[in-house]
Design a protein around this motif. Sequence first.
Motif, PDB file in Angstrom:
ATOM      1  N   PRO A 196       5.845 -11.921   3.570  1.00  0.00           N
ATOM      2  CA  PRO A 196       4.582 -12.659   3.604  1.00  0.00           C
ATOM      3  C   PRO A 196       4.849 -14.127   3.243  1.00  0.00           C
ATOM      4  CG  PRO A 196       4.739 -11.387   1.574  1.00  0.00           C
ATOM      5  CD  PRO A 196       5.964 -11.074   2.388  1.00  0.00           C
ATOM      6  N   ARG A 197       3.877 -14.988   3.515  1.00  0.00           N
ATOM      7  CA  ARG A 197       4.094 -16.436   3.293  1.00  0.00           C
ATOM      8  C   ARG A 197       4.478 -16.769   1.858  1.00  0.00           C
ATOM      9  NH1 ARG A 197       0.064 -16.532   6.735  1.00  0.00           N
ATOM     10  NH2 ARG A 197      -1.435 -16.458   5.035  1.00  0.00           N
ATOM     11  N   GLU A 198       3.968 -15.975   0.887  1.00  0.00           N
ATOM     12  CA  GLU A 198       4.271 -16.283  -0.534  1.00  0.00           C
ATOM     13  C   GLU A 198       5.771 -16.238  -0.819  1.00  0.00           C
ATOM     14  OE1 GLU A 198       1.663 -14.251   0.901  1.00  0.00           O
ATOM     15  OE2 GLU A 198       1.987 -12.721  -0.641  1.00  0.00           O
ATOM     16  N   LEU A 199       6.547 -15.595   0.025  1.00  0.00           N
ATOM     17  CA  LEU A 199       7.992 -15.477  -0.240  1.00  0.00           C
ATOM     18  C   LEU A 199       8.795 -16.624   0.364  1.00  0.00           C
ATOM     19  CD1 LEU A 199       9.086 -11.723   0.111  1.00  0.00           C
ATOM     20  CD2 LEU A 199       8.489 -12.994  -1.941  1.00  0.00           C
ATOM     21  N   ALA A 200       8.114 -17.691   0.795  1.00  0.00           N
ATOM     22  CA  ALA A 200       8.805 -18.768   1.530  1.00  0.00           C
ATOM     23  C   ALA A 200      10.015 -19.318   0.761  1.00  0.00           C
ATOM     24  CB  ALA A 200       7.823 -19.883   1.859  1.00  0.00           C
ATOM     25  N   ALA A 201       9.883 -19.513  -0.544  1.00  0.00           N
ATOM     26  CA  ALA A 201      10.995 -20.097  -1.308  1.00  0.00           C
ATOM     27  C   ALA A 201      12.187 -19.139  -1.337  1.00  0.00           C
ATOM     28  CB  ALA A 201      10.544 -20.430  -2.728  1.00  0.00           C
ATOM     29  N   VAL A 207       6.571  -6.854   3.903  1.00  0.00           N
ATOM     30  CA  VAL A 207       5.426  -6.005   4.262  1.00  0.00           C
ATOM     31  C   VAL A 207       5.651  -5.156   5.509  1.00  0.00           C
ATOM     32  CG1 VAL A 207       3.715  -7.374   3.043  1.00  0.00           C
ATOM     33  CG2 VAL A 207       4.270  -7.973   5.377  1.00  0.00           C
ATOM     34  N   VAL A 208       6.584  -5.548   6.363  1.00  0.00           N
ATOM     35  CA  VAL A 208       6.931  -4.740   7.538  1.00  0.00           C
ATOM     36  C   VAL A 208       8.448  -4.605   7.553  1.00  0.00           C
ATOM     37  CG1 VAL A 208       6.828  -4.544  10.064  1.00  0.00           C
ATOM     38  CG2 VAL A 208       4.934  -5.616   8.836  1.00  0.00           C
ATOM     39  N   HIS A 209       8.921  -3.415   7.946  1.00  0.00           N
ATOM     40  CA  HIS A 209      10.361  -3.130   7.881  1.00  0.00           C
ATOM     41  C   HIS A 209      10.813  -2.406   9.150  1.00  0.00           C
ATOM     42  CE1 HIS A 209       9.904  -3.818   3.527  1.00  0.00           C
ATOM     43  NE2 HIS A 209       8.760  -3.184   3.714  1.00  0.00           N
ATOM     44  N   TYR A 244       8.087   0.826   9.490  1.00  0.00           N
ATOM     45  CA  TYR A 244       6.962   1.119   8.608  1.00  0.00           C
ATOM     46  C   TYR A 244       6.480  -0.155   7.937  1.00  0.00           C
ATOM     47  CZ  TYR A 244      11.219   1.839   5.800  1.00  0.00           C
ATOM     48  OH  TYR A 244      12.467   1.712   5.238  1.00  0.00           O
ATOM     49  N   ALA A 245       5.293  -0.060   7.351  1.00  0.00           N
ATOM     50  CA  ALA A 245       4.650  -1.265   6.815  1.00  0.00           C
ATOM     51  C   ALA A 245       3.756  -0.915   5.640  1.00  0.00           C
ATOM     52  CB  ALA A 245       3.816  -1.922   7.908  1.00  0.00           C
ATOM     53  N   ASP A 246       3.517  -1.913   4.797  1.00  0.00           N
ATOM     54  CA  ASP A 246       2.506  -1.770   3.747  1.00  0.00           C
ATOM     55  C   ASP A 246       1.153  -1.563   4.414  1.00  0.00           C
ATOM     56  OD1 ASP A 246       4.378  -2.192   1.808  1.00  0.00           O
ATOM     57  OD2 ASP A 246       3.721  -4.216   1.276  1.00  0.00           O
ATOM     58  N   GLN A 247       0.274  -0.819   3.725  1.00  0.00           N
ATOM     59  CA  GLN A 247      -1.014  -0.541   4.362  1.00  0.00           C
ATOM     60  C   GLN A 247      -1.884  -1.787   4.493  1.00  0.00           C
ATOM     61  OE1 GLN A 247      -1.660   2.981   2.134  1.00  0.00           O
ATOM     62  NE2 GLN A 247      -1.042   4.282   3.848  1.00  0.00           N
ATOM     63  N   ASP A 248      -1.600  -2.813   3.682  1.00  0.00           N
ATOM     64  CA  ASP A 248      -2.378  -4.059   3.814  1.00  0.00           C
ATOM     65  C   ASP A 248      -1.599  -5.132   4.594  1.00  0.00           C
ATOM     66  OD1 ASP A 248      -0.408  -4.658   1.991  1.00  0.00           O
ATOM     67  OD2 ASP A 248      -1.758  -5.480   0.464  1.00  0.00           O
ATOM     68  N   ALA A 294      -1.605  -6.096   7.674  1.00  0.00           N
ATOM     69  CA  ALA A 294      -2.380  -6.963   8.585  1.00  0.00           C
ATOM     70  C   ALA A 294      -3.010  -8.118   7.802  1.00  0.00           C
ATOM     71  CB  ALA A 294      -3.446  -6.153   9.303  1.00  0.00           C
ATOM     72  N   ASN A 295      -3.550  -7.800   6.617  1.00  0.00           N
ATOM     73  CA  ASN A 295      -4.138  -8.859   5.781  1.00  0.00           C
ATOM     74  C   ASN A 295      -3.089  -9.819   5.276  1.00  0.00           C
ATOM     75  OD1 ASN A 295      -6.827  -8.469   5.737  1.00  0.00           O
ATOM     76  ND2 ASN A 295      -6.784  -6.968   4.051  1.00  0.00           N
ATOM     77  N   ARG A 296      -1.976  -9.265   4.828  1.00  0.00           N
ATOM     78  CA  ARG A 296      -0.934 -10.111   4.220  1.00  0.00           C
ATOM     79  C   ARG A 296      -0.303 -11.048   5.238  1.00  0.00           C
ATOM     80  NH1 ARG A 296       1.784  -7.593   0.079  1.00  0.00           N
ATOM     81  NH2 ARG A 296       2.597  -9.656  -0.427  1.00  0.00           N
ATOM     82  N   LEU A 297      -0.337 -10.661   6.510  1.00  0.00           N
ATOM     83  CA  LEU A 297       0.298 -11.476   7.552  1.00  0.00           C
ATOM     84  C   LEU A 297      -0.722 -12.313   8.317  1.00  0.00           C
ATOM     85  CD1 LEU A 297       2.898  -8.899   8.929  1.00  0.00           C
ATOM     86  CD2 LEU A 297       3.309 -10.793   7.338  1.00  0.00           C
ATOM     87  N   ARG A 298      -1.986 -12.264   7.874  1.00  0.00           N
ATOM     88  CA  ARG A 298      -3.033 -13.017   8.583  1.00  0.00           C
ATOM     89  C   ARG A 298      -2.777 -14.509   8.443  1.00  0.00           C
ATOM     90  NH1 ARG A 298      -8.011 -10.170   7.544  1.00  0.00           N
ATOM     91  NH2 ARG A 298      -7.419  -9.055   9.411  1.00  0.00           N
TER      92      ARG A 298
END
Length: 188
Positions: A80-85, A123-125, A167-171, A173-177
């Motif tokens: 997700p974007r929060e992991l950019a660093a 979030v997606v693997h 597979y993916a986290d259930q959220d 879609a939200n996390r990658l919006r």
Amino acid sequence: MTKATIRYTDYFPQVIQRMRQDGLLLVTADGAGKPNVMTIGWGAIGSIWGRPTFIVLVRPSRHTFGRLEETGDFTVNVPPRELAAAVNLCGTVSGRDHDKFKEAGLTLMPSRQVRPPIIAECVVHYECRTLHRNDVVPEALVQAVLDDAYPAGDFHRMYFGEIVAAYADQDAANRLREPDGAFPIAGH
Ligand SMILES: Cc1cc2nc3c(=O)[nH]c(=O)nc-3n(C[C@H](O)[C@H](O)[C@H](O)COP(=O)(O)O)c2cc1C
């Protein structure tokens, strides 16, 4: 967070967008199982030989390259974007002299089908087994790409990995919006 099985085509626009923005995280392991992670900005998801496939491009200079040659298995993890660093760190230092998981604060989780682990914070693997490998052939490449991507040579080897689990986290879609409804794939 439970990670549930997905179709490998689910999240395609979001995954390509994340790859083009910050990059995805490619995890490999050596013959003894020791993992390493590097950032990838180029890759493709598709169907080849009737199999779901993830193609990654790795230059011979990367520590990752030796590991792929040794074992052929890999995982691709979508941050997700929060992991950019963390993604930036994994793309700027080498596993030859850094424990990038520790330095970037990334948690390893066992994979379901392959030896290289996944990264829990992603979030997606995709778990992949190399079916085929092939070098970029300079003589067969247009000059514009040669100039842009290969001023120093170090031509990528392409690894065609059969996706054996996705597979993916259930959220996810939200996390990658994208913020503010931005079009999911920028550029052309
Ligand atoms: C955004 C970004 C995208 C990258 N994409 C690739 C790629 O697709 N293939 C590649 O060989 N290197 C790529 N790199 C460079 C590697 O991630 C970098 O050289 C890394 O330190 C290699 O790690 P390793 O030596 O531990 O394998 C990228 C780097 C960044 C920052």
